[in-house]
Design a protein around this motif. Structure first.
Motif, short mmCIF file in Angstrom:
data_model
loop_
_atom_site.label_atom_id
_atom_site.label_comp_id
_atom_site.label_asym_id
_atom_site.label_seq_id
_atom_site.Cartn_x
_atom_site.Cartn_y
_atom_site.Cartn_z
N ILE A 12 76.75 32.34 -18.48
CA ILE A 12 76.74 31.43 -19.87
C ILE A 12 76.12 31.88 -21.13
O ILE A 12 76.40 31.81 -22.15
N VAL A 13 74.96 32.69 -20.99
CA VAL A 13 74.25 33.39 -22.25
C VAL A 13 75.48 34.56 -22.88
O VAL A 13 75.47 34.26 -24.04
N VAL A 14 76.18 34.90 -22.11
CA VAL A 14 77.21 36.04 -22.59
C VAL A 14 78.19 35.27 -23.23
O VAL A 14 78.51 35.71 -24.38
N ILE A 15 78.75 34.36 -22.76
CA ILE A 15 79.80 33.46 -23.47
C ILE A 15 79.35 33.01 -24.60
O ILE A 15 79.90 32.97 -25.55
N ALA A 16 78.09 32.49 -24.67
CA ALA A 16 77.37 31.89 -25.98
C ALA A 16 77.26 32.88 -26.91
O ALA A 16 77.60 32.56 -28.08
N VAL A 17 76.81 34.09 -26.59
CA VAL A 17 76.41 34.90 -27.72
C VAL A 17 77.76 35.73 -28.29
O VAL A 17 77.92 35.94 -29.40
N LEU A 18 79.04 35.86 -27.40
CA LEU A 18 80.03 36.51 -27.72
C LEU A 18 80.81 35.42 -28.47
O LEU A 18 81.72 35.88 -29.49
N ALA A 19 80.76 34.17 -28.09
CA ALA A 19 81.59 33.15 -28.74
C ALA A 19 81.04 32.32 -29.62
O ALA A 19 81.53 31.30 -30.09
#
Length: 74
Positions: A12-19
């Motif tokens: 979830i954190v990776v998706i939030a940072v990248l998107a």
């Protein structure tokens, strides 16, 4: 190593940072789509209420009578 909940949080954190740049645009687009869908559903409901049911004139046919038996009778 990592459990399922830790991996989910990391994902979830990776998706939030990248998107992060696309999230406001996606939220805006989803809101517009929801408003359009709601308006169309309301319009369809109102149209159904205004229209009277159509009655088509014809003759009644019994369920057990087939077209072939009806034609053979004199």
């Amino acid at each position: 190593m990592f459990g399922l909940s830790e991996l989910a949080i990391i994902l979830i954190v990776v998706i939030a940072v990248l998107a992060a740049r696309k999230l406001p645009e996606l939220a805006r687009s989803a809101g517009k789509s929801a408003r359009i869908l709601k308006a169309e559903a309301r319009a369809a409901r109102e149209q159904d209420r205004r229209e009277a049911p159509r009655v088509i004139q014809g003759e009644a046919v019994s369920r057990d009578a087939s077209p072939e038996t009806e034609q053979r009778r004199p």
